[in-house]
Every structure is written in C-alpha cells, then in structure tokens.
Design a protein around this motif. Structure first.
Motif, mmCIF file in Angstrom:
data_model
loop_
_atom_site.group_PDB
_atom_site.id
_atom_site.type_symbol
_atom_site.label_atom_id
_atom_site.label_comp_id
_atom_site.label_asym_id
_atom_site.label_seq_id
_atom_site.Cartn_x
_atom_site.Cartn_y
_atom_site.Cartn_z
ATOM 1 N N GLU A 337 114.538 -11.653 48.573
ATOM 2 C CA GLU A 337 114.793 -10.946 49.671
ATOM 3 C C GLU A 337 113.669 -10.408 50.363
ATOM 4 O O GLU A 337 112.512 -10.089 49.652
ATOM 5 C CB GLU A 337 115.634 -9.593 49.501
ATOM 6 N N GLY A 338 113.492 -10.693 51.688
ATOM 7 C CA GLY A 338 112.128 -10.221 52.266
ATOM 8 C C GLY A 338 111.206 -11.256 52.590
ATOM 9 O O GLY A 338 110.390 -11.017 53.423
ATOM 10 N N VAL A 339 111.383 -12.551 51.996
ATOM 11 C CA VAL A 339 110.304 -13.660 52.143
ATOM 12 C C VAL A 339 110.747 -14.720 52.809
ATOM 13 O O VAL A 339 112.122 -15.219 52.450
ATOM 14 C CB VAL A 339 110.170 -13.927 50.418
ATOM 15 N N THR A 340 110.106 -15.264 53.600
ATOM 16 C CA THR A 340 110.407 -16.249 54.656
ATOM 17 C C THR A 340 109.237 -17.438 54.528
ATOM 18 O O THR A 340 108.129 -17.144 54.524
ATOM 19 C CB THR A 340 110.578 -15.982 56.204
ATOM 20 N N VAL A 341 109.712 -18.651 54.438
ATOM 21 C CA VAL A 341 108.918 -19.710 54.314
ATOM 22 C C VAL A 341 108.770 -20.577 55.628
ATOM 23 O O VAL A 341 109.737 -20.742 56.339
ATOM 24 C CB VAL A 341 109.105 -20.900 53.090
ATOM 25 N N ALA A 342 107.567 -21.160 55.983
ATOM 26 C CA ALA A 342 107.429 -21.780 57.408
ATOM 27 C C ALA A 342 106.463 -23.065 57.034
ATOM 28 O O ALA A 342 105.359 -22.730 56.695
ATOM 29 C CB ALA A 342 107.149 -20.850 58.513
ATOM 30 N N ALA A 343 106.980 -24.142 57.401
ATOM 31 C CA ALA A 343 106.216 -25.172 57.463
ATOM 32 C C ALA A 343 106.295 -26.225 58.518
ATOM 33 O O ALA A 343 107.592 -26.278 58.932
ATOM 34 C CB ALA A 343 106.472 -26.078 56.027
ATOM 35 N N ALA A 344 105.431 -26.726 58.993
ATOM 36 C CA ALA A 344 105.508 -27.778 60.260
ATOM 37 C C ALA A 344 105.765 -29.206 59.848
ATOM 38 O O ALA A 344 105.868 -29.854 60.793
ATOM 39 C CB ALA A 344 104.255 -27.690 61.011
ATOM 40 N N GLY A 345 105.645 -29.435 58.601
ATOM 41 C CA GLY A 345 105.845 -30.961 58.366
ATOM 42 C C GLY A 345 104.966 -32.151 59.126
ATOM 43 O O GLY A 345 105.462 -33.220 59.439
ATOM 44 N N GLY A 346 103.671 -31.407 59.405
ATOM 45 C CA GLY A 346 102.614 -32.734 59.980
ATOM 46 C C GLY A 346 102.647 -32.379 61.536
ATOM 47 O O GLY A 346 102.154 -33.424 61.982
ATOM 48 N N ALA A 347 103.618 -31.550 61.850
ATOM 49 C CA ALA A 347 103.529 -31.572 63.502
ATOM 50 C C ALA A 347 103.379 -30.096 64.014
ATOM 51 O O ALA A 347 103.898 -29.421 64.708
ATOM 52 C CB ALA A 347 104.972 -31.917 64.241
ATOM 53 N N GLY A 348 102.024 -29.263 63.626
ATOM 54 C CA GLY A 348 101.587 -28.140 63.832
ATOM 55 C C GLY A 348 101.580 -27.762 65.344
ATOM 56 O O GLY A 348 102.123 -26.806 65.663
ATOM 57 N N MET A 349 100.668 -28.744 65.888
ATOM 58 C CA MET A 349 100.648 -28.504 67.297
ATOM 59 C C MET A 349 101.628 -28.740 68.164
ATOM 60 O O MET A 349 102.174 -27.975 69.113
ATOM 61 C CB MET A 349 99.382 -29.593 68.032
ATOM 62 N N MET A 350 102.746 -29.744 67.758
ATOM 63 C CA MET A 350 103.976 -30.161 68.164
ATOM 64 C C MET A 350 104.910 -29.282 68.241
ATOM 65 O O MET A 350 105.704 -28.816 69.375
ATOM 66 C CB MET A 350 104.282 -31.421 67.917
ATOM 67 N N TRP A 351 105.218 -28.625 67.075
ATOM 68 C CA TRP A 351 106.214 -27.783 66.993
ATOM 69 C C TRP A 351 105.956 -26.199 66.518
ATOM 70 O O TRP A 351 106.767 -25.559 66.420
ATOM 71 C CB TRP A 351 107.028 -28.231 65.595
ATOM 72 N N GLY A 352 104.498 -26.184 66.267
ATOM 73 C CA GLY A 352 104.220 -24.820 65.820
ATOM 74 C C GLY A 352 104.729 -23.478 66.406
ATOM 75 O O GLY A 352 105.144 -22.724 65.790
ATOM 76 N N PRO A 353 104.341 -23.366 67.544
ATOM 77 C CA PRO A 353 104.932 -22.267 68.291
ATOM 78 C C PRO A 353 106.398 -21.896 68.073
ATOM 79 O O PRO A 353 106.649 -20.538 67.958
ATOM 80 C CB PRO A 353 104.414 -22.263 69.673
ATOM 81 N N ALA A 354 107.181 -23.107 68.129
ATOM 82 C CA ALA A 354 108.491 -22.734 68.041
ATOM 83 C C ALA A 354 108.791 -22.458 66.667
ATOM 84 O O ALA A 354 109.718 -21.510 66.124
ATOM 85 C CB ALA A 354 109.188 -23.972 68.442
ATOM 86 N N ILE A 355 108.326 -23.020 65.533
ATOM 87 C CA ILE A 355 108.600 -22.716 64.071
ATOM 88 C C ILE A 355 108.039 -21.362 63.781
ATOM 89 O O ILE A 355 108.765 -20.636 63.092
ATOM 90 C CB ILE A 355 107.852 -23.788 63.344
ATOM 91 N N ALA A 356 106.966 -20.863 64.304
ATOM 92 C CA ALA A 356 106.463 -19.451 64.449
ATOM 93 C C ALA A 356 107.170 -18.334 64.695
ATOM 94 O O ALA A 356 107.558 -17.384 64.217
ATOM 95 C CB ALA A 356 104.898 -19.392 64.810
ATOM 96 N N ARG A 357 107.839 -18.887 65.929
ATOM 97 C CA ARG A 357 108.829 -17.791 66.475
ATOM 98 C C ARG A 357 110.129 -17.858 65.811
ATOM 99 O O ARG A 357 110.471 -16.726 65.464
ATOM 100 C CB ARG A 357 109.088 -18.345 67.982
ATOM 101 N N ALA A 358 110.686 -18.948 65.329
ATOM 102 C CA ALA A 358 111.839 -18.905 64.313
ATOM 103 C C ALA A 358 111.548 -18.294 62.977
ATOM 104 O O ALA A 358 112.319 -17.534 62.513
ATOM 105 C CB ALA A 358 112.261 -20.671 64.154
ATOM 106 N N ALA A 359 110.290 -18.494 62.415
ATOM 107 C CA ALA A 359 110.174 -17.591 61.266
ATOM 108 C C ALA A 359 109.922 -16.076 61.315
ATOM 109 O O ALA A 359 110.531 -15.521 60.447
ATOM 110 C CB ALA A 359 108.662 -18.124 60.654
#
Length: 409
Positions: A337-359
């Motif tokens: 509880e309280g811990v979230t994991v986030a990885a871009a799967g090799g597409a940090g520039m392409m998906w990074g802001p969206a994944i960061a917001r989702a996380a």
C-alpha cells in the motif's frame, strides 16, 4: 540541487525515486495536485541518464489503444507546455511515416489505422506513389505504402530536462540529487517511508521510477519489476540541403528497428540491436553502427558518403512486452500500500509525460483518466518468470525479451 530544508526533511507528502523524465514530471504533477512537500530522490543529477541522451521522437501512432492514448496525451502536453510553464521542451511538429514492405505489413497497418482513427487520431493510409511524393529522400518504389500522421513530432531531450528542472524549482519540489534510495520501511504490509543514503523520510506515498535501473530500484524495495536496460545508438549526419525538413518526414522502418528524423540541417538516425544482451553500455558498437548505415543507405541513398557529426550511445529501458508499467507495487506478500511503479518501456520521450501523470494520479487516487483501463498495465500482468499476459506492442524497437539478464542495469 537541494531545497536546503532541515526540519521538514524527515517527512513528505510524497516521495518520487528517480530524476529522469518520468520521475521529474511525476514529482511536478504531484506538487501541482496540491501536495505541500514532495521529495524527489536522485542518485546522480537530474536527467543524466537516458533522458538527456534520447532521440526525442514523439509518435502518436501505436499498436494498442494504450500507446496511442499515451502518445497523444504526451504530444499535447509538449505542445502546450509554454502556456503553463513559460518554458517548453522544444516540440517541433513533423509528419511521421511508417512504411510497409510486405503484404502482411499492409494488412496489419490498415487494421492499426482503423483502431487509431476510432480513437480520433489524425492518421491515414498513403499508397506507394503518394509515399514517394511525401518523402523524396527515400528510394522510389521501395514501399507498398504505409501510415502517415501529420501531427507527430520531436523534442529536444536536453531542453526537456531543463524544462522539468525549471518546473520542479518553480513548484518548490524538494529535489535531493546525489542521494541514493536504499529501501522502504514497512509496517504491517503498508509502506511508512523510504530509506535513503541521507536518512529516513516518512511518507505515505512513493512512486518508484528509474528507467533502465528500475529493476534494481525494485529489488531494494522488495518488488520484482521485469524491466531492463539495453544499449541504444544514435547518430547525426553532417548538414545537407537534401535533408531539409520539408523533404524528410520522420520514418520508422519497424522490421529493422531503424528510424530517422531531421536534426539541425542533417539527419538523425538510431537503432537497437535485438541480439545484444541487456546491460548498461554507453560505448559505440562500430560494426552495428555500420549495419545501421548500410540499411539507411538502402532506404535513403543521399546518406551514402555523408559524414557523421555526432554519435552516442545511451542505456534505455525496456519491458518484455514493450508496454509501459504503471500501477501499484506488489511484493512477496501482495500489494504494498502506498507504492506506485512507473516504467516507460523504452519510450520515455514519447510516453513519458503521460505515464508520469498517470503514476501521479494513481498514487493520489488509485486511478487515472490519462488512458482507458490503466489497471491492465500494472505489474500483475507478469508471471513469476516475467512473461506478460498482454500481446506485445508491435510498433516498437526490437528490444531483448529477457530483462532478468540485466543485473548490471
């Protein structure tokens, strides 16, 4: 960089581990949500990993609804950064062509375009003749057509690091560079804080990022994360009038994993070697670079004999199914509880802001509106061997499929 706080340093409303594109923007989103004290822990300096060494391609075209939605969200974020921040990541709109070379690819691409158009993406099929007109640098008659999107583009990775650094400072995020994450403190299965090389920070929220080092971060936290790191090489040619942006849409030759785009009057191109074992490597593989240039010369003859201005290698992250990871952490005894994991799967520039917001959303509320069915992209999609129950993203670089070999990453 440090906020210099003392009395408040032992507690935080949230802690983000990792100062790359995911961690940087996630910490900013958390702060923007109203949290008063967000701490970002980075063992080196902000953006000194792959975030400042990427190619900067921003592609909305993808093989799944998730990747299309992530690409669109991130592209729109880059487009409107200056409105809210006063600084941007240097986004440049540039059409993107994904060519087909076989009838099987044509069939798959037409189906993909239908899915993308249902999601509202401005993408279309172009036949071979139109493809040649739109891309006069490519060898005529090479393709059977392909998908074409006018609204994709690219950013400047170093400028992106500068943008989220400025955003963090302006938001008052407590950035602790040169500070190692060493583990979680758990009480009754719930996380009560993080251990760092500079001491304990009590908190009820932690987001674990780390790019190619995420698996190692996970081990310190008692979380098995099937992600790895692998070398990725990028080169930029000398300037040449034949590489003018209006003659050079971005192109991704998916079967070979080769892509290219305009860059400062030249042509930037990159490729990953799927046969290379995972690991942390930043040296140049000259034989593979030669292979890259040979394939590029076949498709873009004007690159033959043109010198290279810059060549570099970065270690970028990947996942077994080439999809991002975003969701709750799970340990031996189940969800932490309280811990979230986030990885871009090799597409940090392409998906990074969206994944960061989702996380950030998931850390705060347990859910997100950035993508549909975000829960499917959690850690629980992997079995004990790291195999995913999801079909792999098929518009992706040819990464290895065994991140567990990436102990050094």
């Amino acid at each position: 960089m440090s906020s210099g706080r003392d009395e408040s340093a032992a507690t935080a409303d949230a802690v983000v581990v990792g100062g790359g594109i995911l961690g940087g923007w996630c910490a900013w989103f958390l702060s923007r949500s109203g949290l008063r004290h967000v701490v970002l822990v980075e063992s080196d300096r902000l953006g000194q990993g792959s975030s400042s060494r990427a190619a900067g391609v921003v592609r909305t075209q993808g093989g799944t609804p998730w990747t299309v939605q992530l690409g669109v969200w991130s592209r729109d974020f880059y487009r409107h950064q200056r409105d809210g921040l006063g600084i941007d990541s240097g986004f440049v709109t540039q059409p993107y062509f994904l060519p087909c070379f076989t009838e099987a690819e044509v069939d798959a691409t037409r189906k993909r375009i239908s899915m993308e158009q249902r999601l509202g993406l401005d993408v279309r099929w172009v036949d071979p003749e139109e493809a040649d007109r739109l891309n006069p640098t490519m060898t005529p008659g090479t393709t059977l057509g392909g998908s074409y999107c006018e609204t994709d583009g690219f950013i400047s990775p170093p400028r992106n690091v500068a943008a989220y650094t400025a955003a963090l400072v302006a938001a008052g995020v407590d950035v602790r560079e040169g500070t190692d994450f060493t583990g979680l403190r758990l009480v009754g299965g719930r996380m009560t804080g993080v251990e760092t090389s500079a001491g304990f920070v009590a908190t009820e929220r932690v987001v674990l990022t780390g790019g190619p080092k995420l698996a190692a971060v996970g081990r310190l936290a008692g979380v098995r994360i099937p992600a790895g790191g692998v070398r990725h090489q990028i080169a930029v040619t000398e300037q040449d009038a034949r590489f003018a942006p209006d003659r050079l849409p971005m192109v991704f030759d998916v079967p070979s994993g080769l892509y290219w785009r305009p860059e400062e009057g030249g042509l930037l191109f990159g490729m990953s070697n799927p046969d290379e074992p995972p690991g942390t490597v930043r040296t140049i593989d000259e034989p593979y670079l030669a292979k890259m240039r040979q394939r590029l010369g076949e498709l873009v003859p004007s690159t033959v004999g043109v010198g290279l201005r810059r060549v570099w290698a970065a270690t970028i992250d990947f996942t077994p199914d080439h999809l991002p990871i975003v969701g709750p952490a799970t340990g031996v005894d189940g969800r932490i509880e309280g811990v979230t994991v986030a990885a871009a799967g090799g597409a940090g520039m392409m998906w990074g802001p969206a994944i960061a917001r989702a996380a950030a959303d998931i850390a705060l509320t347990g859910t997100t509106q950035v993508i549909d069915d975000a829960a499917a992209l959690g850690l629980d999609r992997f079995d004990e061997s790291g195999h995913s129950r999801l079909a792999p993203e098929n518009v992706a670089l040819p990464f290895p499929s065994r991140p567990e070999r990436s102990a050094s990453a």
